[in-house]
Design a protein around this motif. Structure first.
Motif, PDB file in Angstrom:
ATOM      1  N   ASN A 119      10.577  52.989  16.403  1.00 31.70           N
ATOM      2  CA  ASN A 119       9.617  53.569  17.459  1.00 31.70           C
ATOM      3  C   ASN A 119       8.659  54.237  16.859  1.00 31.70           C
ATOM      4  O   ASN A 119       7.508  54.233  17.442  1.00 31.70           O
ATOM      5  N   GLN A 134       5.878  51.481  15.756  1.00 33.42           N
ATOM      6  CA  GLN A 134       5.493  51.302  16.758  1.00 33.42           C
ATOM      7  C   GLN A 134       4.271  52.083  17.379  1.00 33.42           C
ATOM      8  O   GLN A 134       3.297  51.571  17.893  1.00 33.42           O
ATOM      9  N   ALA A 135       4.591  53.436  17.262  1.00 28.89           N
ATOM     10  CA  ALA A 135       3.685  54.448  17.934  1.00 28.89           C
ATOM     11  C   ALA A 135       2.504  54.456  16.820  1.00 28.89           C
ATOM     12  O   ALA A 135       1.757  55.567  16.893  1.00 28.89           O
ATOM     13  N   THR A 189       4.025  43.438  24.131  1.00 26.86           N
ATOM     14  CA  THR A 189       3.494  44.144  25.093  1.00 26.86           C
ATOM     15  C   THR A 189       3.881  45.560  24.846  1.00 26.86           C
ATOM     16  O   THR A 189       5.093  45.873  24.764  1.00 26.86           O
ATOM     17  N   GLY A 190       2.874  46.633  24.993  1.00 30.45           N
ATOM     18  CA  GLY A 190       3.240  48.056  24.849  1.00 30.45           C
ATOM     19  C   GLY A 190       3.314  48.497  23.258  1.00 30.45           C
ATOM     20  O   GLY A 190       3.679  49.801  23.192  1.00 30.45           O
ATOM     21  N   SER A 191       3.268  47.595  22.423  1.00 30.76           N
ATOM     22  CA  SER A 191       3.332  48.001  20.969  1.00 30.76           C
ATOM     23  C   SER A 191       1.794  48.477  20.856  1.00 30.76           C
ATOM     24  O   SER A 191       0.921  47.732  20.742  1.00 30.76           O
ATOM     25  N   LYS A 192       1.779  49.704  19.941  1.00 33.37           N
ATOM     26  CA  LYS A 192       0.442  49.946  19.630  1.00 33.37           C
ATOM     27  C   LYS A 192      -0.057  49.360  18.212  1.00 33.37           C
ATOM     28  O   LYS A 192      -1.159  49.364  17.802  1.00 33.37           O
TER      29      LYS A 192
END
Ligand code: GLC
Length: 427
Positions: free
Chosen positions: A264, A267-268, A287-290
């Protein structure tokens, strides 16, 4: 999803179904036969949390062709220690409801020695010639195979390719990258440098073993039980982690990180470098991964060059208390089939156990790190192999955690670890 992809997905599913049908002795619907190795009926597959979302497909593909032998998936937590204690409790209760179970590579010896899982010989024999050597070895105890290798695991370095021009191969290079001493292109708030899994659980044993092995040390000697941690090499390995927390190249929060928390954070966009298993790739690229499109994968670094990964991974075993062992055996064949293994790689970036997939050109084009992964697994160092593994890993976790927290010195942590492994393996 383009029509082309949709067709591909359907044909993969049919391939799985055909293959699964082959294993069930032509008895597709099941006879409900009531005892011994020939008994068939519905089964439960107990496995760790499905972080990658693979289980619905696995169950559908199997159930389509096994109307009277359906599989129900029981997901445990995503934490290795909790998964183990759940299995231990159900085995001790001789629970027939846990037919087929996922076995972490470090549990094989204990489950085999206690008679909790069925040896795969005679009627239960399972071919292993197409499988990666270390995965078979990890499912074997005292010369007998006890489980079907399902997913391998090797530690990898995930790094931000948008921030550093190339992956570091040594610890010093990695630290220099974080200090901006190399050609980094960091602007704005600086991410923390490095994290792995440093909470007090099995993942800490993995990470500590990697640091120690990378520095040329060993946790136990080649006999698999004599402790060997009071050495300059083991000291150097543990110092890499301890200094990380002292000097700040590992952030304090990482003292609470398991796989999910480190993933996490990366990923952030909060970490430049992360040690994790292959499954992280699919999630980080999703999708949704920075960091989708901004990271790459390399071998773990070490003090003088590429480091050593711990061998991870899981196999699947038949519980000795299952009523439907013939169905369970077919399910083992099914999970290591080409179709399931390819699906788990393409959808969940799980490390396959079939050797051929690592050189499959289409797969290598999609996952260019496959050769790195294969090398990481083939050179990976197994954790100690002993039926007393729970006590050994507890000793590692306790002493290493005290050192990285800074409540004890590296020397006294290793001294106490040496004594604790000695007493754990003496029994
Ligand atoms: C992964 C590995 C497993 C290891 C665990 C530690 O699941 O496959 O072998 O014990 O991580 O957290």
């Amino acid at each position: 999803m383009s029509p082309k992809v949709a067709i591909g997905a359907v044909s993969l599913l049919s391939a799985v179904v055909v293959l699964a049908g082959c294993g069930s002795s032509g008895n597709k619907s099941g006879t409900g036969s009531s005892s011994g190795a020939d008994a068939r009926g519905p089964i439960t597959f107990v496995t760790g949390k499905d972080n990658s979302g693979l289980m619905p497909h696995l169950a559908d593909a199997w159930n389509k062709d096994h109307a009277n032998e359906k599989v129900t998936i029981k997901q445990q937590s995503d934490q290795a220690d909790q998964q183990l204690s759940d299995l231990e409790q159900h085995f001790q209760a001789k629970d027939p409801g846990y037919d087929v179970v996922t076995v972490d590579v470090v549990w094989t010896a204990e489950f085999a020695a206690k008679g909790w899982v069925v040896p795969l010989e005679g009627k239960y024999a399972l071919p292993t010639d197409k499988l990666l050597g270390p995965t078979v070895k990890a499912a074997t105890y005292n010369g007998k195979l006890y489980a079907a290798p399902y997913a391998s695991d090797g530690g990898l370095l995930y790094y931000r390719k948008d921030l550093v021009s190339k992956a570091p191969t040594t610890w010093d290079e990695m630290i220099a990258d974080c200090q901006g001493k190399t050609s980094t292109t960091i602007t704005g708030p600086k991410p923390a440098c490095y994290a792995g899994q440093f909470a007090k659980y099995e993942g800490l044993t993995v990470n500590a073993a990697e640091a120690i092995n990378s520095a040329g040390g060993q946790i136990v000697k080649d006999d698999g039980k004599t402790p060997n941690v009071e050495t300059p090499e083991a000291t150097a390995g543990l110092n890499f982690l301890v200094n990380g927390f002292k000097q700040g190249y590992i952030p304090k929060e990482a003292l609470g990180f398991q796989e999910t928390q480190s993933l996490n954070a990366f990923q952030a966009g909060q970490l430049m470098f992360m040690r994790n298993w292959p499954y992280a790739d699919a999630i980080l690229a999703g999708t949704g991964s920075k960091v989708a499109g901004k990271f790459d994968i390399a071998p773990l670094p070490g003090p003088k060059g590429v480091g050593a990964s711990s061998l991870g991974g899981h196999s699947v075993a038949i519980s000795s208390y299952s009523k439907y062992k013939a169905t369970a055996l077919d399910f083992l064949k099914f999970v290591e089939s080409d179709a399931v293994q390819s699906y788990n790689l393409t959808q969940g970036s799980n490390a396959p156990v079939l050797t051929s997939l690592y050189t499959d050109q289409a797969l290598v084009a999609k996952f260019p790190y496959l050769p790195v992964l294969q090398k990481s697994i083939e050179n990976a160092v197994p954790r100690p192999v002993t039926p007393f593994y729970p006590a050994v890993t507890e000793a590692i976790e306790t002493n290493v955690y005290a050192a990285i927290q800074g409540t004890t010195s590296v020397d006294s942590a290793l001294k106490s670890l040496q004594a604790a492994i000695q007493s754990a393996t003496a029994g």
